[in-house]
Write a protein that holds these residues in place. Structure first.
Motif, PDB file in Angstrom:
ATOM      1  N   ALA A  73      20.691 -13.777  43.617  1.00 25.09           N
ATOM      2  CA  ALA A  73      19.484 -14.023  44.195  1.00 25.09           C
ATOM      3  C   ALA A  73      17.929 -13.625  43.558  1.00 25.09           C
ATOM      4  CB  ALA A  73      18.778 -13.913  45.625  1.00 25.09           C
ATOM      5  N   LEU A  74      17.841 -13.134  42.453  1.00 20.70           N
ATOM      6  CA  LEU A  74      17.780 -12.934  41.359  1.00 20.70           C
ATOM      7  C   LEU A  74      16.269 -13.828  41.036  1.00 20.70           C
ATOM      8  CD1 LEU A  74      19.368 -13.571  38.379  1.00 20.70           C
ATOM      9  CD2 LEU A  74      19.243 -10.926  39.237  1.00 20.70           C
ATOM     10  N   PRO A  75      15.073 -13.097  40.942  1.00 22.55           N
ATOM     11  CA  PRO A  75      13.617 -13.286  40.954  1.00 22.55           C
ATOM     12  C   PRO A  75      13.538 -14.175  39.531  1.00 22.55           C
ATOM     13  CG  PRO A  75      14.076 -11.184  41.043  1.00 22.55           C
ATOM     14  CD  PRO A  75      14.820 -11.935  40.679  1.00 22.55           C
ATOM     15  N   GLU A  76      13.149 -15.110  39.809  1.00 20.10           N
ATOM     16  CA  GLU A  76      11.866 -16.467  39.269  1.00 20.10           C
ATOM     17  C   GLU A  76      12.616 -15.854  37.378  1.00 20.10           C
ATOM     18  OE1 GLU A  76      12.042 -20.585  37.833  1.00 20.10           O
ATOM     19  OE2 GLU A  76      12.346 -19.382  40.273  1.00 20.10           O
ATOM     20  N   GLY A  77      12.198 -16.375  36.579  1.00 18.41           N
ATOM     21  CA  GLY A  77      12.519 -15.945  35.281  1.00 18.41           C
ATOM     22  C   GLY A  77      13.321 -14.958  34.873  1.00 18.41           C
ATOM     23  N   PHE A  78      13.971 -14.436  35.382  1.00 25.77           N
ATOM     24  CA  PHE A  78      15.615 -13.330  35.506  1.00 25.77           C
ATOM     25  C   PHE A  78      16.135 -13.629  34.408  1.00 25.77           C
ATOM     26  CE2 PHE A  78      14.692  -9.113  37.549  1.00 25.77           C
ATOM     27  CZ  PHE A  78      13.873  -9.214  37.412  1.00 25.77           C
ATOM     28  N   ARG A  79      16.835 -13.284  33.426  1.00 27.94           N
ATOM     29  CA  ARG A  79      18.195 -13.158  32.391  1.00 27.94           C
ATOM     30  C   ARG A  79      19.162 -12.186  32.944  1.00 27.94           C
ATOM     31  NH1 ARG A  79      16.434 -12.987  26.667  1.00 27.94           N
ATOM     32  NH2 ARG A  79      18.016 -14.180  26.664  1.00 27.94           N
ATOM     33  N   ILE A  80      20.915 -12.665  32.702  1.00 25.32           N
ATOM     34  CA  ILE A  80      21.374 -11.734  33.051  1.00 25.32           C
ATOM     35  C   ILE A  80      22.038 -11.397  31.812  1.00 25.32           C
ATOM     36  CG2 ILE A  80      23.826 -11.833  34.317  1.00 25.32           C
ATOM     37  CD1 ILE A  80      22.391 -14.145  35.749  1.00 25.32           C
ATOM     38  N   ALA A  81      22.823 -10.547  31.560  1.00 26.79           N
ATOM     39  CA  ALA A  81      23.772  -9.791  30.770  1.00 26.79           C
ATOM     40  C   ALA A  81      24.297  -8.747  31.654  1.00 26.79           C
ATOM     41  CB  ALA A  81      22.998  -8.037  30.483  1.00 26.79           C
ATOM     42  N   CYS A  82      25.927 -10.191  31.192  1.00 29.65           N
ATOM     43  CA  CYS A  82      27.292  -9.165  31.995  1.00 29.65           C
ATOM     44  C   CYS A  82      28.720  -9.985  31.560  1.00 29.65           C
ATOM     45  CB  CYS A  82      26.732  -9.858  33.413  1.00 29.65           C
ATOM     46  SG  CYS A  82      28.630  -9.316  34.786  1.00 29.65           S
ATOM     47  N   GLY A  83      29.234  -9.250  31.458  1.00 26.63           N
ATOM     48  CA  GLY A  83      30.681 -10.175  30.450  1.00 26.63           C
ATOM     49  C   GLY A  83      31.704 -10.793  31.719  1.00 26.63           C
ATOM     50  N   LEU A  84      30.944 -11.089  33.090  1.00 25.31           N
ATOM     51  CA  LEU A  84      31.184 -12.233  33.798  1.00 25.31           C
ATOM     52  C   LEU A  84      31.255 -13.551  33.562  1.00 25.31           C
ATOM     53  CD1 LEU A  84      31.377 -10.559  36.941  1.00 25.31           C
ATOM     54  CD2 LEU A  84      33.125 -10.964  36.114  1.00 25.31           C
ATOM     55  N   VAL A  85      31.495 -14.831  33.708  1.00 21.58           N
ATOM     56  CA  VAL A  85      31.503 -15.944  33.432  1.00 21.58           C
ATOM     57  C   VAL A  85      30.607 -16.781  34.610  1.00 21.58           C
ATOM     58  CG1 VAL A  85      32.100 -18.439  32.935  1.00 21.58           C
ATOM     59  CG2 VAL A  85      33.850 -16.280  32.426  1.00 21.58           C
ATOM     60  N   ALA A  86      29.425 -17.385  34.009  1.00 22.48           N
ATOM     61  CA  ALA A  86      28.826 -18.100  34.992  1.00 22.48           C
ATOM     62  C   ALA A  86      29.123 -19.115  35.456  1.00 22.48           C
ATOM     63  CB  ALA A  86      27.275 -18.147  34.641  1.00 22.48           C
ATOM     64  N   THR A  87      29.167 -19.736  36.855  1.00 21.02           N
ATOM     65  CA  THR A  87      29.665 -21.023  37.121  1.00 21.02           C
ATOM     66  C   THR A  87      28.610 -22.032  36.541  1.00 21.02           C
ATOM     67  OG1 THR A  87      27.951 -21.544  38.753  1.00 21.02           O
ATOM     68  CG2 THR A  87      30.581 -20.372  38.654  1.00 21.02           C
ATOM     69  N   GLU A  88      28.053 -23.341  36.386  1.00 16.58           N
ATOM     70  CA  GLU A  88      27.275 -24.328  36.305  1.00 16.58           C
ATOM     71  C   GLU A  88      25.518 -23.598  37.037  1.00 16.58           C
ATOM     72  OE1 GLU A  88      27.740 -28.186  38.037  1.00 16.58           O
ATOM     73  OE2 GLU A  88      29.640 -28.345  36.688  1.00 16.58           O
ATOM     74  N   ASN A  89      25.604 -23.094  37.761  1.00 15.50           N
ATOM     75  CA  ASN A  89      24.602 -22.172  38.275  1.00 15.50           C
ATOM     76  C   ASN A  89      24.507 -20.779  37.845  1.00 15.50           C
ATOM     77  OD1 ASN A  89      22.726 -20.600  39.744  1.00 15.50           O
ATOM     78  ND2 ASN A  89      22.788 -21.656  41.543  1.00 15.50           N
ATOM     79  N   ALA A  90      24.014 -20.417  36.586  1.00  8.52           N
ATOM     80  CA  ALA A  90      23.180 -19.748  36.120  1.00  8.52           C
ATOM     81  C   ALA A  90      22.979 -17.592  36.552  1.00  8.52           C
ATOM     82  CB  ALA A  90      22.927 -19.412  35.108  1.00  8.52           C
ATOM     83  N   ASN A  91      22.946 -17.986  38.246  1.00  6.77           N
ATOM     84  CA  ASN A  91      23.007 -17.271  38.964  1.00  6.77           C
ATOM     85  C   ASN A  91      23.826 -17.132  39.589  1.00  6.77           C
ATOM     86  OD1 ASN A  91      20.346 -16.651  37.909  1.00  6.77           O
ATOM     87  ND2 ASN A  91      19.219 -17.139  39.520  1.00  6.77           N
ATOM     88  N   VAL A  92      25.294 -17.601  39.823  1.00  2.00           N
ATOM     89  CA  VAL A  92      26.505 -17.350  40.373  1.00  2.00           C
ATOM     90  C   VAL A  92      27.448 -17.472  38.853  1.00  2.00           C
ATOM     91  CG1 VAL A  92      28.288 -18.379  41.860  1.00  2.00           C
ATOM     92  CG2 VAL A  92      25.709 -18.867  42.157  1.00  2.00           C
ATOM     93  N   LEU A  93      28.264 -16.236  39.768  1.00  2.00           N
ATOM     94  CA  LEU A  93      29.173 -15.433  38.553  1.00  2.00           C
ATOM     95  C   LEU A  93      30.591 -15.182  39.528  1.00  2.00           C
ATOM     96  CD1 LEU A  93      27.280 -12.568  37.251  1.00  2.00           C
ATOM     97  CD2 LEU A  93      27.416 -14.425  35.765  1.00  2.00           C
ATOM     98  N   GLN A  94      31.420 -15.487  38.535  1.00  2.00           N
ATOM     99  CA  GLN A  94      32.880 -15.703  38.791  1.00  2.00           C
ATOM    100  C   GLN A  94      33.499 -14.813  38.727  1.00  2.00           C
ATOM    101  OE1 GLN A  94      34.413 -19.792  38.850  1.00  2.00           O
ATOM    102  NE2 GLN A  94      33.555 -20.008  36.844  1.00  2.00           N
ATOM    103  N   ALA A  95      34.412 -13.864  38.994  1.00  2.00           N
ATOM    104  CA  ALA A  95      36.160 -12.886  38.662  1.00  2.00           C
ATOM    105  C   ALA A  95      37.152 -13.389  38.914  1.00  2.00           C
ATOM    106  CB  ALA A  95      34.846 -11.374  38.862  1.00  2.00           C
ATOM    107  N   ASP A  96      38.290 -12.883  37.791  1.00  2.00           N
ATOM    108  CA  ASP A  96      39.287 -14.057  38.599  1.00  2.00           C
ATOM    109  C   ASP A  96      39.673 -12.435  38.995  1.00  2.00           C
ATOM    110  OD1 ASP A  96      39.617 -15.796  36.788  1.00  2.00           O
ATOM    111  OD2 ASP A  96      40.320 -14.230  34.658  1.00  2.00           O
ATOM    112  N   ASP A  97      39.787 -11.402  40.037  1.00  2.00           N
ATOM    113  CA  ASP A  97      40.071 -10.602  40.471  1.00  2.00           C
ATOM    114  C   ASP A  97      39.186  -9.752  40.627  1.00  2.00           C
ATOM    115  OD1 ASP A  97      40.877  -8.564  38.505  1.00  2.00           O
ATOM    116  OD2 ASP A  97      42.773  -9.797  38.524  1.00  2.00           O
ATOM    117  N   TYR A  98      39.235  -8.699  41.907  1.00  2.00           N
ATOM    118  CA  TYR A  98      37.999  -7.880  42.186  1.00  2.00           C
ATOM    119  C   TYR A  98      38.393  -6.866  41.022  1.00  2.00           C
ATOM    120  CZ  TYR A  98      36.149  -4.098  44.498  1.00  2.00           C
ATOM    121  OH  TYR A  98      34.766  -2.874  44.853  1.00  2.00           O
TER     122      TYR A  98
END
Length: 489
Positions: free
Chosen positions: A130-155
């Motif tokens: 639930a990021l503030p408006e205008g925030f960008r994300i730096a992360c190695g996880l893949v984003a879904t169609e929604n850039a603020n939702v990330l997915q991981a294969d496992d824990y």
């Protein structure tokens, strides 16, 4: 498993986590929070930062929660098909393994605060931010169609993927061997992207040329630059988290950035994939004792600066200066330590990251780098540079890293002696399993490339370059770029 993370009151530094998971008909579920994080082999007890925790069923009914250990909770599910666990975590520390949130920055190491259901650690994970408006994300996880939702294969993948999010992130990319590399910066600075990308591409190219391939499809250098003095980096499966400062240090800060970045990139092979078998898989509930951290960190420390010199990013003068730094740190602080590298690797879980009592332990980083140097130069001298520590690392990659099966101390010994073509009893007894001072062996190795370490009566050391034309030629062969050679397997 689904996590939603919000920061409703940024000035409080509390992250609010909502954790939703199916019960699969269980009458009770045990939820575990890690007690430590990969790359830092000490118990850290992240649960101490949880202020409150409660659970409800999917129907909305409150559920009984009982704490069964310091970082494990049992939830009675009473026939619910799903449960929703809500809790908060105090995120107010900025180092390369912590978490920090305020109104301008979210810095998240998921290992610090994400629960997992015991025996379900291999289930896919979704993280909603639930990021503030205008925030960008730096992360190695893949984003879904929604850039603020990330997915991981496992824990395991989730907690090996740190995240930086802000409206003021700097970002640039470069490519080597078909692999995109991302460089992210947050802090009070204006990155010189042309210089950064040129130098980063050079040492990345050198590492890939040495090892033959890159382990991941992409890589992220995630950098948090502070106004205060700091130096810390942590390796992750397709990224590294680096915290440096102060932000006004200029060339010194840039050299630190190069040094730690090259070190952490080599961990993509040596630690992330070429992993001691005792750490495969990680057990986040307790100590995972192992004796080969001198390989994990010592060889990586040695290679971090060496790759910078081979790539032409460091010149001879700067490289000699860096060699002297970890010589000084070893000889001036733990020359007469009573522990071997094997013992100090094991005791990382006891006091490996604090000063400790006098003359007890050695650094797996500094002494580990020195014994890597001794071994590399011994192999090169014996074979006229036909074999080296490069061959050892490539063999470890091919046999243990690519298949991801883990190696033992005995496996490492076997590979080294196969490359050497002879038993190396002196090396294991004196440099690794024993406490014999390294001065004699080190100077014997250094003489081959025209260097000499001088020890003074006050305990100080100095590294000198000898005027020796033959040794100078060996120096150049030692530092020859792998990009110009055909790696030997």
């Amino acid at each position: 498993m689904h996590y939603r993370i919000a920061v409703p009151v940024p000035e409080s530094h509390f992250a609010e986590i909502t954790y939703t998971l199916d019960t699969y008909g269980s009458q009770a579920i045990e939820l575990q929070l890690p007690a430590w994080r990969p790359g830092r082999y000490e118990i850290q007890n992240f649960a101490k930062n949880i202020q409150r925790l409660e659970a409800r069923g999917g129907s909305g009914q409150p559920l009984s929660v009982r704490k069964v250990t310091k970082d494990r909770w049992q939830v009675t599910t009473t026939g619910e098909e799903s449960i929703v666990v809500t809790y908060n975590f105090y995120a107010n520390i900025q180092n390369a393994g912590s978490s920090y949130v305020n109104g301008e920055l979210w810095y998240l190491n998921f290992i610090n605060f994400t629960l997992y259901a015991v025996d379900r650690i291999q289930e896919p994970c979704i993280v909603e931010l639930a990021l503030p408006e205008g925030f960008r994300i730096a992360c190695g996880l893949v984003a879904t169609e929604n850039a603020n939702v990330l997915q991981a294969d496992d824990y395991y993948q989730l907690v090996d993927s740190p995240l930086l999010a802000s409206a003021t992130l700097h970002h640039e990319t470069y490519e080597e061997a078909g692999v995109p590399f991302h460089v992210w910066m947050h802090g009070n600075l204006q990155p010189n992207w042309k210089r950064i990308c040129t130098d980063f591409a050079a040492f990345s190219r050198e590492q890939i040329a040495t090892m033959g391939e890159f382990p991941e499809q992409e890589f992220h250098f995630i950098n948090l630059i502070l106004p205060t003095a700091f130096f810390h980096g942590v390796e992750h499966h397709n990224s590294t988290m680096i915290v440096l400062g102060p932000d006004d240090e200029g060339e010194g800060l840039y050299n630190d950035l190069l040094g730690v970045s090259s070190h952490e990139l080599f961990h993509a092979w040596n630690a992330i994939r070429i992993r001691p078998k005792e750490l495969l898989p990680y057990d986040f509930t307790q100590e995972n004792y192992f004796t080969t951290c001198f390989v994990v960190e010592g060889c990586t420390t040695y290679y971090g600066d060496l790759f910078l010199r081979r790539a032409g990013v460091f010149d001879d003068e700067l490289y000699v200066k860096e060699l002297q730094v970890y010589m000084k740190r070893h000889f001036e602080h733990s020359r007469n330590a009573t522990q071997s590298l094997l013992e100090s690797s094991w005791d990382l879980w006891l006091d490996g990251y604090e000063k400790g009592i006098p003359e007890r332990k050695v650094s797996v980083y500094h002494k580990g780098a020195l014994v890597a140097l001794i071994l590399d130069l011994y192999l090169r001298k014996k074979t006229d540079h036909a074999r080296s520590l490069d061959d050892v690392m490539r063999m470890l990659w091919q046999r243990y890293g690519q298949p991801f099966v883990g190696y033992s101390y005995q496996d490492y010994q076997s590979v080294v002696e196969e490359v050497a073509g002879e038993p190396l009893d002196w090396y294991w007894a004196e440099c690794i399993a024993g406490t014999t001072p390294l001065e004699s062996r080190l100077n014997e190795a250094l003489a081959f490339i025209g260097l000499q370490m001088t020890t003074f009566s006050n305990g100080n050391i100095q590294l000198n370059v000898l005027d020796d034309a033959r040794a100078a030629r060996q120096w150049q062969r030692w530092l020859a770029s792998a990009q110009m050679l055909s790696p030997q397997s």
